[in-house]
Structures are given as structure tokens and as C-alpha cells.
Motif scaffolding. Structure first.
Motif, PDB file in Angstrom:
ATOM      1  N   LYS B  35     -52.240  52.923 -10.845  1.00 12.23           N
ATOM      2  CA  LYS B  35     -52.629  52.296  -9.575  1.00 12.23           C
ATOM      3  C   LYS B  35     -53.120  50.863  -9.726  1.00 12.23           C
ATOM      4  CE  LYS B  35     -51.940  56.157  -7.329  1.00 12.23           C
ATOM      5  NZ  LYS B  35     -50.547  56.437  -6.963  1.00 12.23           N
ATOM      6  N   GLY B  39     -56.633  43.967 -10.009  1.00 15.83           N
ATOM      7  CA  GLY B  39     -55.792  42.921 -10.580  1.00 15.83           C
ATOM      8  C   GLY B  39     -56.505  42.004 -11.551  1.00 15.83           C
ATOM      9  N   CYS B  43     -61.627  47.224 -12.467  1.00 14.56           N
ATOM     10  CA  CYS B  43     -61.796  48.547 -11.866  1.00 14.56           C
ATOM     11  C   CYS B  43     -61.187  49.699 -12.643  1.00 14.56           C
ATOM     12  CB  CYS B  43     -61.236  48.559 -10.447  1.00 14.56           C
ATOM     13  SG  CYS B  43     -59.433  48.667 -10.368  1.00 14.56           S
TER      14      CYS B  43
HETATM   15  S1  FES Z   1     -56.225  47.017 -11.286  1.00 16.52           S
HETATM   16 FE1  FES Z   1     -56.425  46.679 -13.393  1.00 16.52          FE
HETATM   17  S2  FES Z   1     -58.512  46.919 -13.762  1.00 16.52           S
HETATM   18 FE2  FES Z   1     -58.352  46.989 -11.606  1.00 16.52          FE
END
Ligand code: FES
Ligand code: FES
Lengths: 733, 152
Positions: B35, B39, B43
Motif C-alpha cells: 500500500k 510516499g 508510515c
Molecule cells: S508509503 Fe512508504 S513509508 Fe509510507
């Protein structure tokens, strides 16, 4: 709203239309239409054209069903609500399976389409929110199960030539002596029968499923990566779009230059839409890099110098004056004039972003006289109406495929249908099927925040330390103003969601003189309900103030609350259970301190006790003991999960989340500076359920409001410092 | 054109070298179990294994995967530790909205592959890069301990 918990023979009222029908592929389908409460109907929404009581049930389109039984024995439950983590994917099927005596292993679940028949039983439009799904569907889904069971029994009776009352049902079978016939084998015959005029719901003492901890039905697919969220929709020809939006709320596009963008491999089109400029590409990365290459000139408008410090100063100035009266009793002025001891305090809370884990997205395919939308939404009713309006279609020509929501917390229930409308505009302008996706930065900066609030209170105490007069002013934006909900939620200028938890506080009821007033600030910063809505700020303020009073009165904060809440048995039950489990009054390990709070929201009553240490000015929350009275707990384990979830969401915000403005723009951008709860600072959470036969309330939100004040009250116990501004941040440094 | 080993299969994808692994997986290999959440490595929703190591695929360019094995959530049912982790997740009924859970399971599996008896502090360190907005942290912790006890 609540079903009486008895085995009431349920007369299917003439206002409720039921249709049993045959499935094209064989089997039985049960469709319902219950005229909705008209409270929240909106002009132009599909609910407006809901079949009224005069229409014949036979005209109901069978796809708007609640339940299908296939000849292969599968039982498919259609959800009128959206699964966003709250486990409604499991709870609603539990209601049907209970009454149907279904084989739980044969249950399949689908999100229903958008249609008037799936309107909220209390609110009218199709919406998932307000912690209302379970109580609002408790009757409808049990009815669907009971009716289906009655039809299957009739079919079996006919087939076997025996009276219906000689038959019983168990685990997906109708049983007659040693004979048993599966539901699947009876489905086709049952589909041809007249629907019964009344059915009897089970006596709660016979429940086998309701009230028992039941594992989530969506667990396996969310563990192996196959669950499909809005973000995961892919089909031939579907493009990805990202929209460049004004960096300042209310700004307008002047000009843009897409020449660099168009050179990027994979970028297909750049189009202007009402919210900005959309880059349409073959994939996310091309859309993202394409958007970065755009040159856009904005007219930033009147908010170009918006600044949080200035905003707070303005709010605080307003808080010094009386606003519109939301609640009033007795005579504050005279009482205050005679009093000698006061608590006077000002509280401030920031804007907050919902930031669900899955950034917003919405896929749209437009065809002649039809539109299909794939997204995770909490509010199909308004989304469908908004899309139809943009495209000049009828609501029923817009088909919404609801996919799993990667979190909602209110952000995906927007009366303005913002992300769906924008996606429809993009697809319309692009002329191809497009999935519009938001980056995390778009999410953090893009608004629809919990409104910032300032509260100011002056409270007089008598010689015994009990409050005799309470003057309270709140300042903040209205969530409901300008939405179709305005007519129902705003009375004489007071938005109910701005004063829920203050104007109706049980504490104020026990104080002969009190006044709550409200200043509603107008702003173009878009605001929305954020998990627990107004309670997310009012509980912090009220429960902190009560603690301040108890301290000034030199009384134990639990005893003080008990005295004020003596006529509120459900508050007391939650308080007492939490206190017992936390060993309130007994010493804690060295360095640990307790704080307590109790608050009612969404029909449920939650008390929480926080155990906190403050070491080198660093706050650590070790344990939250929660007790809830929500009436019947349909699925106690998902209730516990929701309480854990609410603690995490509320505590993360209390500790470190805030959205602030500087030079008109949102300062924060991603999880690096919009900080939320993480594993390392998550406390232990214990959840205890008050055994209760009281009216059912919600469980998705009520666990949130008390957590911030329980923690800040514990910080006060530890340090003597009263936290009156959230987030706690580094205020102890 | 780049040749990648994804879940044990060689695949050639027509993507630019600087495209993050995340988008190559999702938009080109059509493996949507991994998921997108932030970006910028904040997370953990995009966590995959690169030669068995947990990495944030949203900031790791596809060029970094050349000659290495990418393993995603879709392959965890065939991974010895992954299977145990998934079973523990099911037993504790961890998930809520589920969106972060692919990343959580990938991080937990990487942790348990190298540390069969993680302490709470080990779990904090290994899992604090994985946000769960639904707050399933207590259950994730319980599930990791549960899996550890089965791996012991
Ligand atoms: S989408 Fe890669 S750590 Fe948040
Ligand atoms: S389960 Fe929803 S974000 Fe983790």
C-alpha cells in the motif's frame, strides 16, 4: 431507535415493504423498503425519490436486497453501511445470522449499491457515521433474517407436507424430525411464496451469536493483501490523475503552464477542473512527477495571510464576550457577585486532519447516460447526488461501488462530496476513465479539518467547593453551516455539533446557574466532523474544568464527579467500573500518576483512567483503563477494538497532532510533521463493558473524548501543571 | 525495461529506473497488496522485503532491486515465518480497516525472522515506523508475541 430486547412479534408495518423474489441464477432474495426518517433528506439526493408508502413493494428492484440465499447455500448479506475498520462487515451479518439460524461459515458479505432503500433508518440518506450503524440497523437486519427464516420454514412445510410449527431451524437447515433440508435447497421454493405479515424475533435469552465475541469476516483478505480498497481499483483504460490545488483555501487559478509536464513519459493529458489543474497519466508516478513539473499561478485570495497565532488571538478576544446563548439557567451574575472562589480558565484546541491511512481516491467512468464510481465512501447518498448533478444525470444513473475504506474517521462522509465531485469533474474533463488520487501531502494540506476551538469558562464555588454558577463561552467554526444538514443541526444560530458536550453537559444540569454561549466564526478553512465531532474538544474542556474544580475544592476527582453525577446512573456505572478496575485510591508504582475523565457521546458512556509518568518533562502514557456502557454489546470483541482504536486516535492527537497556518498555508505536510500515534508511544488499553440493558449507543467514537482529559489530568497529578492547550507537545519542557 | 525477481518469479517491467518499487509493484506488476500511505518512508504501509530485509518501497528506486529478490505480502503465505505471523494476526483478530496491515505484517515478519524472541522494546523499535491510524497497536504487539511463541 432501539429495539425492545424482548421477543416482540414484529408486525411488518404497512409502511415497510418486503419483497421476496427469485434470483436469476436460482435462489432467494429478500428486499426491503422502509420509508426513511425524513430528518436529513437533501434536495436532489436519491433519498428524495425514495419509494413512499403508497408504492407497491413489487416494484422494488430486487438488486436492492439485504440478503440473498443461493442454491449453493451461500448467504450473502448486503451492507447498507461502509466497512472502514469498525467491523460492521461482521456485526450486521451477525444480526441476520442470529435470526436466520444461518451457518456462519456460509456467510458472504458485500457492500450494497447506492440506492434509497439503503438509507439510514434514522437519518434518511445512505451514510455511515455518528457511531450509529449497529443501533440503527438492529431491527432492520434482524427482521431480514427472521423473515427469511419464516419463508424457508414455509417452503419446507409445503415440501414435506407438515405444519410449519412442527419445524425448527439450525445452522442452515430446516429440521423436521430426522429429516433436514438445507436453506439452499429451499431457496427457490421460498422465493415463490408470499411474504408473511408478521414474524417473531428471538428472545434474547435464545441468542447464540448476538452478544458473543465474533471474529471479523474481513480478517483473512486484509491479512493476505487481497482486500480491495478504492486505491486498488485497476481496469483496462483507467488512468491516474493528481490535481494541483490552491495552496491557500479559497484561492483561484490564474494561469498554468503544462509544457514541462507534458514531456514526462506516461503523462497523457492536463486539464483544468474547478478545484485546480489535473494531470492525467498512465500511472501514479507519472501523474506525481507530472504535477510537480506544472507551473501554476494562483490568485491566493483573502486568506493569503492566514496565521494560526493571529487566529487564536482573535478567538480569545471573542471568548471574552458572550455569544449566542446555547444553554441558560438561573442567574449567573448575582451568584457570581456573591461568590469568593472561582476557577477561571481558557482552553484552546487546534485544527486536526483525519488522515486516514489510505489517502483519498475515487475512480470514475462516465458513459452515455451512466456513470460508475469506485471509491471508499461513508456517504453514498450525497456522493451519488453530487455526481449526478455534475453530469446532468438522474441519481439512479450513477452507480457507486463501495470498496473497503482504509479508514474514514469522518473524512469520507462529506456533505460537500468534495473528493467524489472533484474526481467526477476530472473524468468529465479528461474524457477517459480516471482514478483521482491524493498524496499524503494533499490529505494533510487539503482540509476538511476538525475545527479549532477556544473555550473560556468562569465557575463559582460555594463554601463546600461545589460549583454554583458556570459561565462558558465557546468560539469556533460551524461544521454544519452551509451544508444540507444546516436546517436540522443549526437552531437559532447554534450548531449543535459546536456545543454537544457542553450545553447538554450533565454537570451543568446539576448546577443551578449556568450559561453556555457560542461565537461561530466564519472562515473558508473547510471543516468537517472528525471522529467524535464536537465531543473531541468539549470533553477535554469539561473534564479538565471539573478536575480544576475538584483540585481547588481539595476533593478527590472521582468523588467530586460522583457527587455531581449522582442523578446520572450510566455515567456513574462507567466511572465506578473504571475506578474499580484501576484500583482508584490505591497507591501506584513509583512515578506513576492517575487522571480520570467520563463523557457521554453517541448514546454511550465512557470513563477512562490514565496512568502516566513524566520523566525529564517527557510524558509517557502507560495504561488507559476504559469502561463503557453502550447498552447491548452486539460483538464485545469489536467493541473492545473500537475502544482501543479511539484511544489511539484521540491520544495521538492530544499528544502531538495539530494543523496550523502560516502565510495562508498549512504548515504541516506529511506524517513527519503531522504526528500521530505510533507503536512506541501506544499505552496498554484495558476495556471493560458495563453489563447493561439500557438503550443501545455507538462504539466507534465514544472511547475518544475522555482520553485527552484523563491524560492531562494525570499530568496535573504528576506535575501540578494544568495543560489547557492541545496538543500537549512540549509544553512540559 | 528492467528484470526483477518478484515473489520468486522473474518479471520484466517497462519502467524508469527512478520509479519507486512501490509503484512498479502496484501499477505495473499489478500487485496491489503493498500500500501507499505517505510516499516518504514515514508510515510503513509500503513495506516489502528486499533480499529478506524490510524496506520502504515508496522511496526505494526500482534500480536498487536489480539482482535482488522482492517479496511482497502476496507471498507471505509461502514464507515460513510469514505464515505464522498471518495465523497470529488471524487468531488475535488484529485488523480494522486493514490498509496498514500488509506493511505491518511485512515488518513483523522481518523482525521475527531475525529475532525469534522480541521484547516489547524490540517491537517498539521494529514497528514504530509502521503507522496504524486505526490504532491496532496493542493487538499487533500481542500477535507478534503470539507468533514468537509458535516459532520458538
Ligand atoms: S508509503 Fe512508504 S513509508 Fe509510507
Ligand atoms: S488497520 Fe486501519 S490503519 Fe491499521
Amino acid at each position: 431507535m432501539n429495539a425492545p430486547l424482548k421477543n416482540t412479534p414484529l408486525n411488518i408495518s404497512r409502511r415497510t415493504f418486503i419483497k421476496a423474489g427469485a434470483l436469476v441464477v436460482g435462489g432467494l432474495v429478500i428486499a426491503f423498503s422502509i420509508p426513511h426518517a425524513k430528518r436529513f433528506l437533501m434536495p436532489g439526493s436519491a433519498a428524495d425519490v425514495a419509494p413512499d408508502a403508497a408504492k407497491d413493494a413489487a416494484k422494488l428492484p430486487t438488486p436492492n436486497a439485504f440478503l440473498r440465499i443461493g442454491t449453493d447455500n451461500t448467504i450473502t448479506v448486503m451492507l447498507a453501511h461502509s466497512e472502514m475498520g469498525q467491523s460492521i462487515w461482521t456485526t450486521l451479518p451477525m444480526l441476520i445470522a442470529e435470526e436466520l439460524d444461518a451457518d456462519w461459515s456460509k456467510i458472504k458479505v458485500e457492500h450494497a449499491s447506492a440506492a434509497p432503500e439503503y438509507g439510514h433508518t434514522a437519518y434518511g440518506i445512505q451514510i455511515t457515521g455518528g457511531s450509529s450503524t449497529t443501533w440503527s440497523e438492529f431491527d432492520r437486519y434482524r427482521q431480514a433474517g427472521a423473515l427469511t427464516r419464516a419463508l424457508l420454514i414455509s417452503a419446507a412445510a409445503e415440501k414435506l407436507g407438515v405444519p410449519t410449527d412442527s419445524l425448527k431451524t439450525e445452522n442452515g437447515f430446516v429440521i423436521s424430525g430426522d429429516n433436514k433440508i438445507s436453506y439452499g435447497d429451499l431457496a427457490e421454493a421460498a422465493a415463490k411464496l408470499e411474504t408473511p405479515k408478521s414474524v417473531t424475533l428471538k428472545d434474547p435469552k435464545d441468542w447464540k451469536i448476538i452478544g458473543n465475541a465474533t471474529k471479523r469476516l474481513d480478517g483473512p483478505e486484509k491479512i493476505n493483501g487481497t482486500a480491495i480498497f478504492g486505491q486498488d481499483i485497476q481496469f483496462e483504460g483507467l488512468m491516474t490523475a493528481m490535481v494541483a490545488r490552491s495552496p491557500v483555501f479559497g484561492g483561484k487559478l490564474k494561469t498554468f503552464d503544462a509544457s514541462a509536464t507534458k514531456k514526462i513519459k506516461g503523462v497523457q493529458k492536463v486539464v483544468q477542473v474547478p478545484t485546480g489543474v489535473a494531470v492525467i497519466a498512465d500511472n501514479y508516478w507519472a501523474a506525481k512527477t507530472g504535477r510537480e513539473a506544472l507551473k501554476v499561478d494562483w490568485d491566493l485570495g483573502e486568506n493569503a495571510s492566514l496565521d494560526s497565532n493571529a487566529l487564536f488571538a482573535e478567538y480569545k478576544k471573542l471568548a471574552a464576550t458572550t455569544g449566542l446563548i446555547a444553554a441558560k439557567a438561573g442567574d449567573n451574575k448575582t451568584t457570581m457577585a456573591k461568590s469568593e472562589r472561582f476557577v477561571e480558565a481558557e482552553y484552546a484546541l487546534p485544527y486536526l486532519a483525519h488522515s486516514p491511512m489510505e489517502p483519498l481516491n475515487c475512480a470514475v467512468k462516465i458513459e452515455k447516460d451512466a456513470c460508475e464510481i469506485w471509491t471508499g465512501t461513508q456517504m453514498q447518498g450525497t456522493d451519488q447526488a453530487a455526481a449526478a448533478k455534475i453530469l446532468g444525470l438522474k441519481p439512479e444513473q450513477v452507480k457507486i461501488h463501495t470498496l473497503f475504506l482504509g479508514g474514514g474517521f469522518g473524512r469520507r462522509a462529506n456533505p460537500a462530496a468534495d473528493f467524489v465531485s472533484e474526481a467526477v469533474q476530472v473524468a468529465k474533463a479528461a474524457g477517459v476513465p480516471v482514478k483521482t488520487v491524493w498524496s499524503r501531502e494533499d490529505d494533510v494540506k487539503g482540509g476538511y479539518y476538525r475545527p479549532m476551538f477556544v473555550h473560556k469558562a468562569k465557575i463559582a464555588l460555594d463554601a463546600n467547593g461545589m460549583p454554583t454558577a458556570w459561565e462558558h463561552v465557546a468560539v469556533g467554526q460551524s461544521i454544519m453551516l452551509g451544508t444540507p444538514f444546516e436546517a436540522f443541526q443549526i437552531k437559532e444560530g447554534i450548531d449543535a455539533t459546536s456545543v454537544e458536550g457542553t450545553a447538554d453537559s450533565p454537570y451543568l444540569k446539576s448546577i443551578p446557574n449556568h450559561q453556555v454561549s457560542l461565537h461561530t466564526v466564519k472562515s473558508t478553512v473547510p471543516v468537517l466532523w472528525w471522529r467524535s465531532v464536537g465531543h473531541s474538544h468539549t470533553a477535554f474542556v469539561m473534564e479538565s474544568l471539573i478536575d480544576e474544580l475538584a483540585h481547588l475544592a481539595k476533593k478527590d476527582p472521582l468523588e467530586y464527579r460522583r457527587a455531581l453525577l449522582k442523578d446520572h446512573p450510566r455515567h456513574l456505572a462507567a466511572l465506578n467500573l473504571a475506578a474499580e478496575k484501576a484500583n482508584w485510591g490505591k497507591p501506584l508504582a513509583k512515578g506513576l500518576f492517575r487522571g480520570i475523565a467520563v463523557h457521554e457521546s453517541f448514546g454511550s458512556f465512557v470513563a477512562q483512567i490514565a496512568e502516566v509518568s513524566v520523566d525529564k518533562r517527557e510524558v509517557k502514557v502507560h495504561r488507559i483503563i476504559s469502561a463503557i456502557d453502550c447498552g447491548l454489546a452486539v460483538n464485545p470483541d469489536s467493541l473492545k477494538a473500537q475502544m482501543e482504536s479511539s484511544v489511539s486516535f484521540g491520544l495521538g492527537a492530544a499528544l502531538q497532532s495539530e494543523i496550523t497556518f502560516k502565510d495562508g498555508m498549512v504548515v504541516q505536510s506529511n506524517f513527519n510533521d503531522y504526528q500521530v500515534m505510533r507503536m512506541g508511544n501506544m499505552p496498554k488499553v484495558e476495556v471493560y463493558i458495563v453489563q447493561s440493558t439500557e438503550k443501545m449507543g455507538g462504539v466507534g467514537e465514544p472511547g475518544l473524548p475522555p482520553v485527552a482529559p484523563a491524560v492531562t489530568n494525570a499530568i496535573f497529578a504528576a506535575t501540578g501543571k494544568r495543560i489547557r492547550t492541545l496538543p500537549i507537545g512540549n509544553q512540559l519542557a | 525495461m528492467i528484470i526483477l525477481n518478484i515473489n520468486g518469479k522473474e518479471q520484466s517491467l517497462d519502467v524508469a529506473d527512478d520509479m519507486p518499487i512501490l509503484w512498479a509493484l502496484r501499477d505495473f506488476a499489478h500487485l496491489t497488496g503493498t500500500k501507499f500511505g505517505c510516499g516518504m518512508a514515514q508510515c510503513g504501509a509500503c513495506t516489502v522485503h528486499l533480499d529478506g530485509q524490510a524496506i520502504r518501497s515508496c522511496i526505494t528506486p526500482i534500480s536498487a532491486a536489480a539482482g535482488k529478490r522482492i517479496t511482497t505480502i502476496e507471498e507471505m503465505q509461502n514464507d515460513k515465518v510469514g505464515q505464522v505471523v498471518q495465523a497470529a494476526w488471524q487468531e488475535i483478530d488484529v485488523v480494522q480497516c486493514g490498509y496498514c496491515q500488509s506493511g505491518q505484517i511485512m515488518s513483523a515478519t522481518a523482525l521475527l525472522t531475525t529475532n525469534q524472541k522480541p521484547t516489547d522494546a524490540d517491537i517498539d523499535a521494529a514497528m514504530s515506523g509502521n503507522i496504524c491510524r486505526c490504532g491496532t497497536y496493542p493487538r499487533i504487539r500481542a500477535a507478534i508475541h503470539n507468533a514468537a511463541s509458535k516459532l520458538a
